[in-house]
Design a protein around this motif. Structure first.
Motif, PDB file in Angstrom:
ATOM      1  N   LEU A  86       0.802  -1.000   0.095  1.00  0.00           N
ATOM      2  CA  LEU A  86      -0.042   0.129  -0.003  1.00  0.00           C
ATOM      3  C   LEU A  86       0.797   1.203  -0.194  1.00  0.00           C
ATOM      4  O   LEU A  86       1.591   1.403   0.892  1.00  0.00           O
ATOM      5  N   GLU A  87       0.703   2.285  -1.040  1.00  0.00           N
ATOM      6  CA  GLU A  87       1.518   3.150  -1.184  1.00  0.00           C
ATOM      7  C   GLU A  87       0.527   4.570  -0.858  1.00  0.00           C
ATOM      8  O   GLU A  87      -0.431   4.619  -1.781  1.00  0.00           O
ATOM      9  N   LEU A  88       0.925   5.185  -0.046  1.00  0.00           N
ATOM     10  CA  LEU A  88       0.215   6.630   0.195  1.00  0.00           C
ATOM     11  C   LEU A  88       1.106   7.682  -0.228  1.00  0.00           C
ATOM     12  O   LEU A  88       2.140   7.799   0.096  1.00  0.00           O
ATOM     13  N   PRO A  89       0.229   8.876  -0.434  1.00  0.00           N
ATOM     14  CA  PRO A  89       0.892   9.953  -0.775  1.00  0.00           C
ATOM     15  C   PRO A  89       1.712  10.659   0.151  1.00  0.00           C
ATOM     16  O   PRO A  89       1.320  10.692   1.532  1.00  0.00           O
ATOM     17  N   GLU A  90       3.063  10.859   0.061  1.00  0.00           N
ATOM     18  CA  GLU A  90       3.972  11.460   1.008  1.00  0.00           C
ATOM     19  C   GLU A  90       4.042  10.640   2.443  1.00  0.00           C
ATOM     20  O   GLU A  90       4.086  11.157   3.651  1.00  0.00           O
ATOM     21  N   ALA A  91       4.032   9.307   2.255  1.00  0.00           N
ATOM     22  CA  ALA A  91       4.041   8.260   3.475  1.00  0.00           C
ATOM     23  C   ALA A  91       4.743   6.951   3.036  1.00  0.00           C
ATOM     24  O   ALA A  91       4.621   6.870   1.694  1.00  0.00           O
ATOM     25  N   PRO A  92       5.487   6.587   3.981  1.00  0.00           N
ATOM     26  CA  PRO A  92       6.305   5.281   3.477  1.00  0.00           C
ATOM     27  C   PRO A  92       5.380   4.259   3.261  1.00  0.00           C
ATOM     28  O   PRO A  92       4.125   4.163   3.562  1.00  0.00           O
ATOM     29  N   ALA A  93       5.626   3.137   2.155  1.00  0.00           N
ATOM     30  CA  ALA A  93       4.983   2.236   1.815  1.00  0.00           C
ATOM     31  C   ALA A  93       4.696   1.310   2.796  1.00  0.00           C
ATOM     32  O   ALA A  93       5.560   1.209   3.829  1.00  0.00           O
ATOM     33  N   ARG A  94       3.460   0.651   2.888  1.00  0.00           N
ATOM     34  CA  ARG A  94       3.301  -0.534   3.883  1.00  0.00           C
ATOM     35  C   ARG A  94       3.051  -1.699   3.286  1.00  0.00           C
ATOM     36  O   ARG A  94       2.520  -1.527   2.171  1.00  0.00           O
ATOM     37  N   VAL A  95       3.175  -2.768   3.985  1.00  0.00           N
ATOM     38  CA  VAL A  95       2.883  -4.185   3.558  1.00  0.00           C
ATOM     39  C   VAL A  95       2.276  -4.800   4.284  1.00  0.00           C
ATOM     40  O   VAL A  95       2.392  -5.016   5.654  1.00  0.00           O
ATOM     41  N   TYR A  96       0.974  -5.467   3.675  1.00  0.00           N
ATOM     42  CA  TYR A  96       0.209  -6.350   4.656  1.00  0.00           C
ATOM     43  C   TYR A  96      -0.086  -7.622   3.819  1.00  0.00           C
ATOM     44  O   TYR A  96      -0.028  -7.896   2.545  1.00  0.00           O
ATOM     45  N   GLU A  97      -0.450  -8.636   4.479  1.00  0.00           N
ATOM     46  CA  GLU A  97      -0.946 -10.031   4.038  1.00  0.00           C
ATOM     47  C   GLU A  97      -2.282 -10.191   4.170  1.00  0.00           C
ATOM     48  O   GLU A  97      -3.111  -9.936   5.084  1.00  0.00           O
ATOM     49  N   LEU A  98      -2.836 -10.407   2.978  1.00  0.00           N
ATOM     50  CA  LEU A  98      -4.597 -10.336   2.806  1.00  0.00           C
ATOM     51  C   LEU A  98      -4.935 -11.808   2.187  1.00  0.00           C
ATOM     52  O   LEU A  98      -4.455 -12.473   1.349  1.00  0.00           O
ATOM     53  N   ALA A  99      -5.898 -12.524   2.931  1.00  0.00           N
ATOM     54  CA  ALA A  99      -6.546 -13.698   2.601  1.00  0.00           C
ATOM     55  C   ALA A  99      -7.877 -13.454   1.786  1.00  0.00           C
ATOM     56  O   ALA A  99      -8.797 -12.572   2.223  1.00  0.00           O
ATOM     57  N   GLY A 100      -7.995 -14.049   0.696  1.00  0.00           N
ATOM     58  CA  GLY A 100      -9.298 -13.948  -0.089  1.00  0.00           C
ATOM     59  C   GLY A 100      -8.844 -13.741  -1.543  1.00  0.00           C
ATOM     60  O   GLY A 100      -7.864 -14.112  -2.057  1.00  0.00           O
ATOM     61  N   ASP A 101     -10.093 -13.631  -2.370  1.00  0.00           N
ATOM     62  CA  ASP A 101      -9.837 -13.360  -3.884  1.00  0.00           C
ATOM     63  C   ASP A 101      -9.879 -11.805  -4.329  1.00  0.00           C
ATOM     64  O   ASP A 101      -9.585 -11.459  -5.342  1.00  0.00           O
ATOM     65  N   GLN A 102     -10.138 -11.017  -3.153  1.00  0.00           N
ATOM     66  CA  GLN A 102     -10.329  -9.541  -3.546  1.00  0.00           C
ATOM     67  C   GLN A 102      -9.938  -8.771  -2.503  1.00  0.00           C
ATOM     68  O   GLN A 102      -9.874  -9.282  -1.261  1.00  0.00           O
ATOM     69  N   TRP A 103      -9.379  -7.504  -2.642  1.00  0.00           N
ATOM     70  CA  TRP A 103      -9.131  -6.608  -1.656  1.00  0.00           C
ATOM     71  C   TRP A 103     -10.444  -5.645  -1.626  1.00  0.00           C
ATOM     72  O   TRP A 103     -10.956  -5.263  -2.450  1.00  0.00           O
ATOM     73  N   GLN A 104     -10.523  -4.972  -0.318  1.00  0.00           N
ATOM     74  CA  GLN A 104     -11.360  -3.824  -0.052  1.00  0.00           C
ATOM     75  C   GLN A 104     -10.676  -2.751   0.594  1.00  0.00           C
ATOM     76  O   GLN A 104     -10.066  -3.062   1.767  1.00  0.00           O
ATOM     77  N   LEU A 105     -10.754  -1.470   0.344  1.00  0.00           N
ATOM     78  CA  LEU A 105     -10.264  -0.417   1.189  1.00  0.00           C
ATOM     79  C   LEU A 105     -11.514   0.430   1.600  1.00  0.00           C
ATOM     80  O   LEU A 105     -12.487   0.821   0.581  1.00  0.00           O
ATOM     81  N   ASP A 106     -11.517   0.705   2.895  1.00  0.00           N
ATOM     82  CA  ASP A 106     -12.629   1.480   3.366  1.00  0.00           C
ATOM     83  C   ASP A 106     -12.156   3.160   3.663  1.00  0.00           C
ATOM     84  O   ASP A 106     -10.984   3.157   4.204  1.00  0.00           O
ATOM     85  N   ALA A 107     -12.853   3.930   3.924  1.00  0.00           N
ATOM     86  CA  ALA A 107     -12.560   5.249   4.182  1.00  0.00           C
ATOM     87  C   ALA A 107     -13.965   6.005   4.845  1.00  0.00           C
ATOM     88  O   ALA A 107     -14.940   5.486   4.641  1.00  0.00           O
ATOM     89  N   ARG A 108     -13.522   6.989   5.689  1.00  0.00           N
ATOM     90  CA  ARG A 108     -14.440   7.978   6.063  1.00  0.00           C
ATOM     91  C   ARG A 108     -14.387   9.510   5.588  1.00  0.00           C
ATOM     92  O   ARG A 108     -13.360   9.677   5.236  1.00  0.00           O
ATOM     93  N   PHE A 109     -15.481   9.861   5.306  1.00  0.00           N
ATOM     94  CA  PHE A 109     -15.705  11.013   4.781  1.00  0.00           C
ATOM     95  C   PHE A 109     -16.491  12.195   5.673  1.00  0.00           C
ATOM     96  O   PHE A 109     -17.398  11.748   6.356  1.00  0.00           O
ATOM     97  N   LEU A 110     -15.918  13.566   5.572  1.00  0.00           N
ATOM     98  CA  LEU A 110     -16.645  14.511   6.451  1.00  0.00           C
ATOM     99  C   LEU A 110     -16.778  15.778   5.414  1.00  0.00           C
ATOM    100  O   LEU A 110     -15.807  16.221   4.904  1.00  0.00           O
ATOM    101  N   LYS A 111     -18.163  16.105   5.274  1.00  0.00           N
ATOM    102  CA  LYS A 111     -18.394  17.464   4.460  1.00  0.00           C
ATOM    103  C   LYS A 111     -18.846  18.364   5.464  1.00  0.00           C
ATOM    104  O   LYS A 111     -19.699  18.120   6.582  1.00  0.00           O
TER     105      LYS A 111
END
Length: 215
Positions: A86-111
């Motif tokens: 996982l590469e984020l803007p202006e942050a070190p890359a992170r490595v994770y192990e995932l089980a499954g067939d698909q990946w899912q990324l969740d986020a919160r939003f404030l307006k």
């Protein structure tokens, strides 16, 4: 828009001034000392509250139009087992192990409501979790699950307050969650963007495009 740090500092200074003034008057004018003390405590309490809200807001990123928020690259380790970078803007890359067939990324939003938007306060988002996801509901129920928390709450949790006590945070127009998911495949690379309506993921190489076209 006034600097929030300046406002918090000003409230804190005013609070300390009136507390000191109340202490100096406590013998000669106890009534005035009590009023000064109450006003000072109120100012300090408000400064502390705004500081806690501001500290939590720092865990969110500004959202100005559509822009990239993350890149995900995958290496297959075994059947339904992947290493995700996982590469984020202006942050070190992170490595994770995932089980499954698909990946899912969740986020919160404030307006925010219009007056705050006019003063320059932009919508904000915060990535929450990266999760492995199975293609079938049966696998989802009985196979190994993998969930990785990406951000911890800090300060006063604006999300929880906005959800439970909307009248206490009238400046929040909307708080909502968004998720995006696509297949994992050895060598696949995806780009995730934040938009006003939520997260949007797109394949970033041919392997990812073929995976997205097959599922």
């Amino acid at each position: 828009m006034p600097d929030p740090v300046f406002i918090i500092g000003l409230l804190g200074a005013v609070g300390l001034f009136f507390l000191a003034l109340g202490g100096a008057r406590v013998r000669r004018r106890p009534g005035a000392a009590l009023r000064n003390g109450l006003f000072g405590c109120t100012s300090l309490g408000l400064a502390a509250l705004l500081g806690a809200i501001g500290f939590n807001l720092l865990t969110y990123q500004r959202l100005s139009a559509e822009h990239p928020v993350a890149t995900l690259a995958f290496e297959q380790l075994a059947d339904q087992r992947f290493r995700a970078r996982l590469e984020l803007p202006e942050a070190p890359a992170r490595v994770y192990e995932l089980a499954g067939d698909q990946w899912q990324l969740d986020a919160r939003f404030l307006k925010w409501h219009t007056p705050l938007v006019l003063f320059g306060l932009e919508p904000r988002y915060r990535l929450e979790r990266l999760t492995g996801r199975y293609r079938t509901a049966e696998d989802e129920q009985y196979r190994l699950r993998s969930v990785h928390q990406l951000t911890d709450d800090a300060g006063l949790d604006l999300w929880t307050w906005a959800e439970r006590h909307p009248a206490w945070l009238p400046m929040v127009d909307a708080s909502y969650g968004s998720a995006t998911y696509l297949p994992m495949r050895d060598g696949a690379r995806y780009e995730v963007r934040a938009t006003a309506s939520g997260l949007l993921a797109r394949p970033a190489n041919d392997i990812a495009r073929r995976a997205a076209g097959d599922w």
